[in-house]
Design a protein around this motif. Sequence first.
Motif, PDB file in Angstrom:
ATOM      1  N   GLN A 194      40.226  52.117  32.691  1.00  0.00           N
ATOM      2  CA  GLN A 194      41.347  51.950  33.679  1.00  0.00           C
ATOM      3  C   GLN A 194      41.374  51.589  34.921  1.00  0.00           C
ATOM      4  O   GLN A 194      42.097  51.217  35.313  1.00  0.00           O
ATOM      5  N   GLY A 227      46.963  59.933  28.261  1.00  0.00           N
ATOM      6  CA  GLY A 227      45.344  60.941  27.535  1.00  0.00           C
ATOM      7  C   GLY A 227      45.380  62.259  28.371  1.00  0.00           C
ATOM      8  O   GLY A 227      44.825  63.296  27.719  1.00  0.00           O
ATOM      9  N   LEU A 251      38.033  56.316  29.434  1.00  0.00           N
ATOM     10  CA  LEU A 251      39.432  55.948  29.722  1.00  0.00           C
ATOM     11  C   LEU A 251      39.074  56.087  31.161  1.00  0.00           C
ATOM     12  O   LEU A 251      39.721  54.563  31.087  1.00  0.00           O
ATOM     13  N   ASP A 263      49.022  54.703  22.299  1.00  0.00           N
ATOM     14  CA  ASP A 263      48.429  53.301  22.728  1.00  0.00           C
ATOM     15  C   ASP A 263      46.962  54.446  23.033  1.00  0.00           C
ATOM     16  O   ASP A 263      46.100  53.970  22.728  1.00  0.00           O
ATOM     17  N   ALA A 264      47.428  55.533  24.076  1.00  0.00           N
ATOM     18  CA  ALA A 264      45.880  56.353  23.992  1.00  0.00           C
ATOM     19  C   ALA A 264      45.592  57.578  23.170  1.00  0.00           C
ATOM     20  O   ALA A 264      44.567  57.263  23.194  1.00  0.00           O
ATOM     21  N   ASP A 296      45.168  54.008  19.914  1.00  0.00           N
ATOM     22  CA  ASP A 296      43.524  52.400  20.796  1.00  0.00           C
ATOM     23  C   ASP A 296      42.241  53.467  21.623  1.00  0.00           C
ATOM     24  O   ASP A 296      41.604  52.907  21.134  1.00  0.00           O
ATOM     25  N   ALA A 297      42.957  54.211  22.527  1.00  0.00           N
ATOM     26  CA  ALA A 297      41.871  54.927  23.320  1.00  0.00           C
ATOM     27  C   ALA A 297      41.612  56.295  22.073  1.00  0.00           C
ATOM     28  O   ALA A 297      40.499  56.739  22.607  1.00  0.00           O
ATOM     29  N   ARG A 298      41.843  56.273  21.117  1.00  0.00           N
ATOM     30  CA  ARG A 298      40.958  56.652  20.471  1.00  0.00           C
ATOM     31  C   ARG A 298      40.708  58.673  20.866  1.00  0.00           C
ATOM     32  O   ARG A 298      39.815  59.868  20.608  1.00  0.00           O
ATOM     33  N   ARG A 345      48.394  54.830  29.528  1.00  0.00           N
ATOM     34  CA  ARG A 345      47.453  54.985  28.788  1.00  0.00           C
ATOM     35  C   ARG A 345      46.995  56.251  29.548  1.00  0.00           C
ATOM     36  O   ARG A 345      46.507  57.566  28.914  1.00  0.00           O
TER      37      ARG A 345
END
Lengths: 316, 292
Positions: free
Chosen positions: B250, B262, B246, B63-64, B67-69, B258
């Motif tokens: 969050q 990260g 992020l 995810d990190a 999705d979170a690039r 996530r």
Amino acid sequence: MTTLSPPPTATEQQVPVPETRKRKRGNGGFVAACLLPALVLFALFMVWPTVNVFRMSLYQWSGFSPAMRFVGLDNFTKLADDQQFVRAFQNTVALLVVVTVATMGLGLFLAAVMTRQKLRGRNLYRFVLYIPNVLSVVVIAAIFSALYDQENGLINGTLRLLSLDGLQQVWLGNQKVVLWSVAIAMVWQSLGYYMVLYMSSMSSIPEELYEASSLDGATAPTQFFTITMPLIWQNLRTTLTFFIMSAVNLSFVLVRAMTGGGPDGASEVLLSYMYKQAYTNSSYGYGMAIGVVIFAFSFLVSLLVSRATKREPLQF
Amino acid sequence: MTTLQEKRARTGRGLTSILVGAIALAIAVPVAWVLFASVKGKSEFYGNPWSLPAGLRVQNYVDAFVDARIGRYFALSLLVTVLGLVFVLAVSIPAAYVIARYDFRGRGLVEVALLAGLFVNVNYIVVPIFLMLVDWDRALVDVLPDGFFIDNPAMLSLVYAATSIPFTIYLLTAYFRSIPADYEEAASLDGASRFAVMTRIMLPMARPAVTTVILFNFLAYWNDFIISLTLLPGENKTVQVGLLNLFTAQKAAADYGRLYAGMVIVIVPVLVVYALVQRRLIEGMAAGGVKG
């Protein structure tokens, strides 16, 4: 963020250049080619912006529009009446005092124990304690937000487990507590750094001095105050300058990432307020006036501290 | 010495050891906690914060990273950092060498200016730098309508390099001065050019100082977020700014896994470098008086 100390070896720099480096004819081109790129970059991205901070503090300017009005010292007189500015100033001074006292005290204690007592696992301790110094401020802010989280944070969660719910705090949301929370994060970040600095200067004190005073029956704390402290005094003075710089700079980056100055300005520090004025509020000139005050403040405090702590250097 | 005194000294030593251990734990536990939390599932964040993860939830990392690039930002940070190091070394090594070895008019002034530059923290001058680049973009709007200076990772590297020039030259000059001049004299008697003397003779001898400089600048560039936040306002972000976003997102969504994943992605390269070069980093710091 890297700032630098006044060079501890400043005296060495003044040593005259040996004969072999005499000016030779025809070196001009080579010297210029080597020097100019660095000097141009330095002038463009450091000297000129610094000059601009001072120049712009005398103008009223939104930063983006071409309309720029010379207002003299108006920005500075306005500062005195600005309650938020005064609060940011107080917060910065409070952090400077609290963080310096705590970090210096703990750092000296740790360094003394590690060098004098030949503690087992010394290298491991040093490794662990220095870790926060290589982490980024964003990571530190995120770590502390995790610790301070109101519901599921490590601190409040642990207090709940111990049925000490009464001690729970909204660590970053309570105006009375938030500055302490920031101070703790700052001490956490810099403790290892100062410990290593103090260790390196303590390790150069000759062992005989301690042996001699042990024979006279001096205890470890006595030795610390009568031998160690006087002999590392110069090093202590240097670190005081670092503390002033980091109270201004580290507090800003940490506050920027962790609290955004909130709640309601309770954790605002000088540099974060300058940013708010320059960007959010588009009072660029006003922001730069705050910048000038910060420059002057850190310079004056450094000067005063250095005067007040001046002692005849001791030799061993 | 009486036994009472000995006893008291021993108790004192015991207490100090415990205190040192406690402080070390206070440093280590939060970092370790993030490592553990990064593999926890969503439900595990409620209740006991000390519970060990039920399993290895690798999905947090996916995810990190995707999705979170964070993966993309990571690559950009790497590029910006490496480019910044190349820039700063390319301009600082020759300048430091010339300052250390050649006598030229205005050398004193150059040295004083660079020394003063050590005290100008970049936080003070980011705003003027940003506005200067905006100005340049505006001046070039006919040639480059999309702008060139703002939102350009290479420009960010250049600003990193420029703002670390005083420190880099300071450290390198001191080291060059400590190398005896005999080597250069011998080489130039053999007919080596000035450039060859610098690159073939002096540079290899200055390797320890160059390594120290690379280390500190690597940490400074990789960990920076104030400059990159200001100079890269668009899609391209460095990993620190990505993490900050992020982290802000969050807070609202309470999707911690996530975020912690990260953080671990950001921490690990730095910790690996630190573990590998620990000794040099700490010695270099003690010698140069660098404030990180």
